[in-house]
Design a protein around this motif. Structure first.
Motif, PDB file in Angstrom:
ATOM      1  N   ILE A 129      40.923  64.099  71.961  1.00 55.64           N
ATOM      2  CA  ILE A 129      41.857  63.476  71.027  1.00 55.64           C
ATOM      3  C   ILE A 129      41.496  61.989  70.958  1.00 55.64           C
ATOM      4  CG2 ILE A 129      44.282  63.081  70.450  1.00 55.64           C
ATOM      5  CD1 ILE A 129      44.968  65.469  72.292  1.00 55.64           C
ATOM      6  N   PRO A 130      41.137  61.513  69.763  1.00 56.25           N
ATOM      7  CA  PRO A 130      40.694  60.116  69.646  1.00 56.25           C
ATOM      8  C   PRO A 130      41.785  59.137  70.081  1.00 56.25           C
ATOM      9  CG  PRO A 130      40.177  61.354  67.640  1.00 56.25           C
ATOM     10  CD  PRO A 130      41.064  62.231  68.482  1.00 56.25           C
ATOM     11  N   ALA A 131      41.368  57.966  70.509  1.00 53.57           N
ATOM     12  CA  ALA A 131      42.304  56.932  70.949  1.00 53.57           C
ATOM     13  C   ALA A 131      43.363  56.696  69.875  1.00 53.57           C
ATOM     14  CB  ALA A 131      41.543  55.638  71.244  1.00 53.57           C
ATOM     15  N   GLY A 132      44.614  56.703  70.277  1.00 57.35           N
ATOM     16  CA  GLY A 132      45.711  56.398  69.360  1.00 57.35           C
ATOM     17  C   GLY A 132      46.090  57.525  68.417  1.00 57.35           C
TER      18      GLY A 132
ATOM     19  N   GLU B  19      50.788  61.204  75.710  1.00 60.86           N
ATOM     20  CA  GLU B  19      52.177  61.615  75.782  1.00 60.86           C
ATOM     21  C   GLU B  19      52.276  62.921  75.018  1.00 60.86           C
ATOM     22  OE1 GLU B  19      55.135  58.816  74.215  1.00 60.86           O
ATOM     23  OE2 GLU B  19      55.138  57.992  76.256  1.00 60.86           O
ATOM     24  N   ALA B  20      52.891  63.909  75.638  1.00 63.19           N
ATOM     25  CA  ALA B  20      53.091  65.177  74.950  1.00 63.19           C
ATOM     26  C   ALA B  20      54.567  65.301  74.613  1.00 63.19           C
ATOM     27  CB  ALA B  20      52.658  66.333  75.840  1.00 63.19           C
ATOM     28  N   THR B  21      54.845  65.818  73.427  1.00 60.95           N
ATOM     29  CA  THR B  21      56.227  66.152  73.076  1.00 60.95           C
ATOM     30  C   THR B  21      56.296  67.668  72.919  1.00 60.95           C
ATOM     31  OG1 THR B  21      56.457  64.051  71.945  1.00 60.95           O
ATOM     32  CG2 THR B  21      58.135  65.703  71.486  1.00 60.95           C
ATOM     33  N   VAL B  22      57.071  68.295  73.794  1.00 65.63           N
ATOM     34  CA  VAL B  22      57.180  69.750  73.789  1.00 65.63           C
ATOM     35  C   VAL B  22      58.628  70.108  73.483  1.00 65.63           C
ATOM     36  CG1 VAL B  22      56.769  71.868  75.083  1.00 65.63           C
ATOM     37  CG2 VAL B  22      55.384  69.836  75.577  1.00 65.63           C
ATOM     38  N   GLU B  23      58.854  70.677  72.296  1.00 70.95           N
ATOM     39  CA  GLU B  23      60.215  71.013  71.875  1.00 70.95           C
ATOM     40  C   GLU B  23      61.171  69.834  72.106  1.00 70.95           C
ATOM     41  OE1 GLU B  23      61.425  73.712  70.308  1.00 70.95           O
ATOM     42  OE2 GLU B  23      59.543  74.804  70.271  1.00 70.95           O
ATOM     43  N   GLY B  24      60.728  68.662  71.725  1.00 71.38           N
ATOM     44  CA  GLY B  24      61.572  67.478  71.814  1.00 71.38           C
ATOM     45  C   GLY B  24      61.569  66.777  73.162  1.00 71.38           C
ATOM     46  N   LYS B  25      60.939  67.406  74.170  1.00 64.69           N
ATOM     47  CA  LYS B  25      60.904  66.792  75.511  1.00 64.69           C
ATOM     48  C   LYS B  25      59.595  66.015  75.654  1.00 64.69           C
ATOM     49  CE  LYS B  25      60.491  69.180  79.844  1.00 64.69           C
ATOM     50  NZ  LYS B  25      60.909  70.404  80.558  1.00 64.69           N
TER      51      LYS B  25
ATOM     52  N   PHE C   6      50.502  65.905  70.775  1.00 63.92           N
ATOM     53  CA  PHE C   6      49.998  64.914  71.723  1.00 63.92           C
ATOM     54  C   PHE C   6      49.825  63.566  71.030  1.00 63.92           C
ATOM     55  CE2 PHE C   6      48.303  68.990  73.272  1.00 63.92           C
ATOM     56  CZ  PHE C   6      48.762  68.974  74.583  1.00 63.92           C
ATOM     57  N   ARG C   7      50.093  62.523  71.756  1.00 55.53           N
ATOM     58  CA  ARG C   7      49.803  61.163  71.298  1.00 55.53           C
ATOM     59  C   ARG C   7      48.883  60.536  72.326  1.00 55.53           C
ATOM     60  NH1 ARG C   7      54.325  59.656  71.901  1.00 55.53           N
ATOM     61  NH2 ARG C   7      55.192  61.174  70.471  1.00 55.53           N
ATOM     62  N   ALA C   8      47.613  60.378  71.958  1.00 57.86           N
ATOM     63  CA  ALA C   8      46.637  59.863  72.928  1.00 57.86           C
ATOM     64  C   ALA C   8      46.798  58.362  73.086  1.00 57.86           C
ATOM     65  CB  ALA C   8      45.217  60.195  72.465  1.00 57.86           C
ATOM     66  N   GLY C   9      46.673  57.880  74.323  1.00 63.59           N
ATOM     67  CA  GLY C   9      46.535  56.448  74.552  1.00 63.59           C
ATOM     68  C   GLY C   9      45.080  56.116  74.274  1.00 63.59           C
ATOM     69  N   PRO C  10      44.275  55.998  75.307  1.00 59.02           N
ATOM     70  CA  PRO C  10      42.836  55.899  75.078  1.00 59.02           C
ATOM     71  C   PRO C  10      42.303  57.268  74.663  1.00 59.02           C
ATOM     72  CG  PRO C  10      43.333  55.951  77.439  1.00 59.02           C
ATOM     73  CD  PRO C  10      44.653  55.900  76.721  1.00 59.02           C
TER      74      PRO C  10
END
Ligand code: GTQ
Length: 348
Positions: free
Chosen positions: A269-272, A294-300, A320-324
Motif C-alpha cells: 500500500i503506497p505511502a499515504g 491504520e485499519a478500520t474494521v466495521e468502524g473499529k 487500510f490507511r498507510a503511513g509510510p
C-alpha cells in the motif's frame, strides 16, 4: 420466532413440547432457523490485533519454561478473543507464534493439517520439508503441505519467531486429523537448499512433471526478497482502489493456491494511500511486514505496526490507511470457499 407476540399459555405448551422431544435428542428447527440460515454471514469471531511489541516478551518467556523438544512445537496460539478455548483465530483458521531458541530442534513429524509460516523475528533458523532445508529469513513465506515431513532447527545464536498459519479447525471439523512422529529427530538432508525453488519455482518445471489441480506445490519457500522485488516493481503503476498492489501466492504449476485449503497474499500500500472498504466471506489474518497502517474494521480503528497480526472475520468491511509505504501479508480459507462455490466479495 418472536416469543413476545405469543400468549403465556402457548409459550408454556411449546416449551413443554420442546422438553418432551428433547428426551429423544430432537429440537425444533423454527427456533434456530434464523441463526442456521442467516441473511448474511454473522461470524462469532471479532476483529483484533496482537501487537508484536506487547507479546514478544511473552513469547520469549516460553523459551525459559519449556524446550522445543519437550513441547514438540513451542507455540503461543493466537486465539480470537471471542472464541477462547477453541484454538482458532477464525472459525476455520489457526494462528500461532512459534519460538525456536539457538541450538534447538523441533522434531520431525507430519500431519494431515497444512501449515504456512511467515518469518517475523531473528535469523539462523531453518525448516526442513520432505528432505530439503530452507533458511528462514524475515518475510519468507514457507509452506508445509499436508502429510509432508517437517522439522525446524536454529543454527544461529538468536531466538527466532515466526507466525504459523494452519487449517487445524477445518481438519477438526471434518474429523480427518492424522499425525505421526518420525523415529529420528530431524530429517536427513536429501537435496541441497534451493533445489525445489530451482526445479519448480523458476517459471519452469521438470519436463515430465504434471500435477493434479488440487495437489500442493513443490515450491515450499517464497523468499521475501523475490516478493518485495515484485511488489516494488509494480508499485509504479496505479494502485487498485481496494487493495493497493495485491498479489496472490500461487502454485506455479497450476496457478492455484500453494495448498488446497489456504490462500496467501502479499500487498503493498503506497505511502499515504487509503484503500476503499472491502469485505469478503473468507475471514483473513493480516501481518504487517513493513511500514505501518491504520485499519478500520466495521468502524473499529486498529493500529498495525511491524510484525503485528490482525484478524478480520468473514464479511467484516475493512480498509487500510498507510503511513509510510506498507507491506501486508495475509492468509485465509478462500480456496476452500471457492472450491465449494461459497466465496463472495463486496468492493464497497
Ligand atoms: O510446526 O508442525 O503452530 O504441527 C501447530 C501445529 C505448528 C508445526 C503449529 C504444528 C506446527
Amino acid at each position: 420466532m418472536n416469543a413476545r407476540n405469543l400468549d403465556l399459555e402457548s409459550q408454556l405448551s411449546r416449551k413443554a413440547y420442546y422438553d418432551r422431544i428433547g428426551v429423544d435428542s430432537m429440537t425444533p428447527l423454527w427456533e434456530v432457523l434464523g441463526a442456521l440460515v442467516p441473511h448474511k454471514p454473522k461470524s462469532p469471531a471479532i476483529s483484533h490485533v496482537w501487537k508484536y511489541a506487547d507479546v514478544r516478551d511473552r513469547v520469549m518467556e516460553a523459551g525459559t519454561l519449556i524446550s522445543a523438544a519437550e513441547a514438540e512445537r513451542r507455540v503461543l496460539i493466537l486465539e480470537n478473543p471471542a472464541l477462547r478455548g477453541q484454538s482458532c483465530i477464525t472459525q476455520s483458521l489457526y494462528a500461532g507464534l512459534q519460538l525456536i531458541m539457538p541450538g534447538e530442534v523441533a522434531p520431525a513429524h507430519r500431519h494431515t493439517q497444512s501449515a504456512l509460516r511467515l518469518v517475523l523475528d531473528g535469523e539462523g533458523a531453518y525448516t526442513a520439508v520432505d528432505g530439503e532445508r530452507t533458511t528462514m529469513r524475515r518475510g519468507d513465506f514457507i509452506i508445509t503441505p499436508a502429510w509432508t515431513w517437517h522439522d525446524h532447527g536454529n543454527l544461529g545464536d538468536r531466538p527466532v519467531v515466526w507466525l504459523d498459519g494452519l487449517d487445524i479447525p477445518i481438519v477438526r471439523f471434518l474429523d480427518a486429523g492424522f499425525a505421526e512422529k518420525s523415529d529420528s529427530e530431524y530429517q536427513a538432508v536429501a537435496r541441497p537448499e534451493g533445489d525445489a525453488l530451482a526445479r519448480y519455482g523458476s517459471n519452469m518445471v521438470p519436463v515430465d512433471f504434471h500435477q493434479q489441480p488440487a495437489e500442493p506445490t513443490k515450491v515450499f519457500v517464497y523468499p521475501w526478497d523475490r516478493t518485495l522485488a515484485s511488489l516494488k516493481a509494480i508499485a509504479n503503476s496505479a494502485p487498485d482502489p481496494h487493495f493497493g498492489h495485491k498479489q496472490r501466492y500461487i502454485n506455479p504449476a497450476t496457478g492455484r493456491s500453494p495448498m488446497p485449503t489456504m490462500a496467501a497474499f502479499s500487498q503493498l500500500i503506497p505511502a499515504g494511500f487509503e484503500t476503499r472498504p472491502y469485505r469478503c466471506t473468507d475471514g483473513t489474518v493480516y501481518v504487517c511486514l513493513s511500514g505501518g497502517a491504520e485499519a478500520t474494521v466495521e468502524g473499529k480503528t486498529l493500529r498495525l505496526d511491524e510484525n503485528d497480526v490482525m484478524v478480520v472475520p468473514s464479511w467484516h468491511s475493512h480498509q487500510f490507511r498507510a503511513g509510510p509505504e506498507t507491506v501486508l501479508f495475509s492468509y485465509s480459507d478462500r480456496p476452500v470457499q471457492q472450491a465449494l462455490g461459497l466465496w463472495r466479495e463486496h468492493r464497497i
